[in-house]
Structures are given as structure tokens and as C-alpha cells.
Design a protein around this motif. Structure first.
Motif, PDB file in Angstrom:
ATOM      1  N   VAL A 247      -0.108   5.258  -0.932  1.00  0.00           N
ATOM      2  CA  VAL A 247      -1.233   5.431  -0.012  1.00  0.00           C
ATOM      3  C   VAL A 247      -0.657   6.053   1.250  1.00  0.00           C
ATOM      4  N   SER A 248      -1.318   7.023   1.822  1.00  0.00           N
ATOM      5  CA  SER A 248      -0.793   7.691   3.007  1.00  0.00           C
ATOM      6  C   SER A 248      -0.740   6.723   4.196  1.00  0.00           C
TER       7      SER A 248
ATOM      8  N   TRP B  67      -1.447   4.069  13.504  1.00  0.00           N
ATOM      9  CA  TRP B  67      -0.519   4.774  12.639  1.00  0.00           C
ATOM     10  C   TRP B  67       0.920   4.366  12.941  1.00  0.00           C
ATOM     11  N   ASP B  68       1.256   4.224  14.226  1.00  0.00           N
ATOM     12  CA  ASP B  68       2.627   3.890  14.616  1.00  0.00           C
ATOM     13  C   ASP B  68       3.033   2.501  14.132  1.00  0.00           C
TER      14      ASP B  68
ATOM     15  N   LEU C   5       0.830  -1.203   0.000  1.00  0.00           N
ATOM     16  CA  LEU C   5       0.000   0.000   0.000  1.00  0.00           C
ATOM     17  C   LEU C   5       0.866   1.256   0.000  1.00  0.00           C
ATOM     18  N   LEU C   6       1.893   1.248   0.822  1.00  0.00           N
ATOM     19  CA  LEU C   6       2.766   2.417   0.915  1.00  0.00           C
ATOM     20  C   LEU C   6       3.566   2.626  -0.372  1.00  0.00           C
TER      21      LEU C   6
ATOM     22  N   ALA D  88      -3.245   2.709   7.579  1.00  0.00           N
ATOM     23  CA  ALA D  88      -3.613   2.290   8.933  1.00  0.00           C
ATOM     24  C   ALA D  88      -5.111   2.047   9.033  1.00  0.00           C
ATOM     25  N   ALA D  89      -5.900   2.930   8.460  1.00  0.00           N
ATOM     26  CA  ALA D  89      -7.358   2.767   8.497  1.00  0.00           C
ATOM     27  C   ALA D  89      -7.781   1.536   7.709  1.00  0.00           C
TER      28      ALA D  89
END
Length: 115
Positions: free
Chosen positions: A13-14, A26-27, A8-9, A19-20
Motif C-alpha cells: 500500500v502506498s 505522510w511523515d 499495510l506497507l 496515511a489516509a
């Protein structure tokens, strides 16, 4: 799961969206990203590097800075370090010496920073 996060990254993707999507903190996603980035950028080669460009950029709205060194011919990022002073960039030149590549450098371009 880690491979899914990293893919994804790679697709830009942010971290928040990844994370969502994965229903993780997020961590946790950031930790997976750091593993991927460390693997990709841990070893930098200096073969063929002749012309360097050095610049600095604001990390947090003008309060914290980082310096970046790149190969001017290829645009490849060679090094990023915290700070923008001469002392902050010295570790890059030490790394260059350790790789016995300082003799091949023909020019260094830098911004208008006084350091």
C-alpha cells in the motif's frame, strides 16, 4: 498502530494511502516505514557472495543518482548509496573488507558509467 501501518506497507500500500487510511500524516507513516526497513536491512551478510553487479539509477528525474550493488547469483541487494561516482561506491568495498569478504569476490559487473 505502528504494526498496522507496517503491515499495510508490507502489502505494498502506498505511503499516501496508508496515511489516509490511518488518518495520519505522510511523515508519520514514512517514519514507521523507516523503522521497519532499518530492522530488515541493517545487517547484510556476505557469505557465499562471489559475483557482484553495480549499477546506478536516477532518484529524481536524472538530477540525483544512487548506486546499487547486488549479488549477481541471487539477485539480493547488498548495498545502496547516494551518488554514482567511484568515490560514492568506495564505502561498499570498505564494508566488504571489514567483513573479510573481499577475497571471495570473483567478478564485478557494472554498467557503462565512466567512473
Amino acid at each position: 498502530m505502528i504494526a498496522n501501518i507496517q503491515s499495510l506497507l508490507r502489502l505494498r500500500v502506498s505511503t499516501n494511502d496508508a496515511a489516509a487510511h490511518c488518518r495520519l500524516g505522510w511523515d508519520t507513516v514514512k517514519a514507521c516505514d523507516k523503522v521497519r526497513l532499518k530492522h530488515l536491512f541493517q545487517k547484510v551478510g556476505f557469505t557465499g557472495v562471489k559475483h557482484l553487479a553495480i549499477d546506478e539509477f536516477a532518484v529524481h528525474k536524472g538530477h540525483r543518482y544512487a548506486a546499487v550493488v547486488m549479488d549477481l547469483d541471487t539477485g539480493r541487494i547488498l548495498w545502496v548509496g547516494k551518488g554514482k561516482s567511484r568515490r560514492d561506491v568506495e564505502p561498499f568495498f570498505e564494508l566488504l573488507r571489514q567483513h573479510h569478504a573481499s577475497g571471495q569476490i570473483q567478478s564485478v559487473s557494472c554498467g557503462m558509467n565512466a567512473a
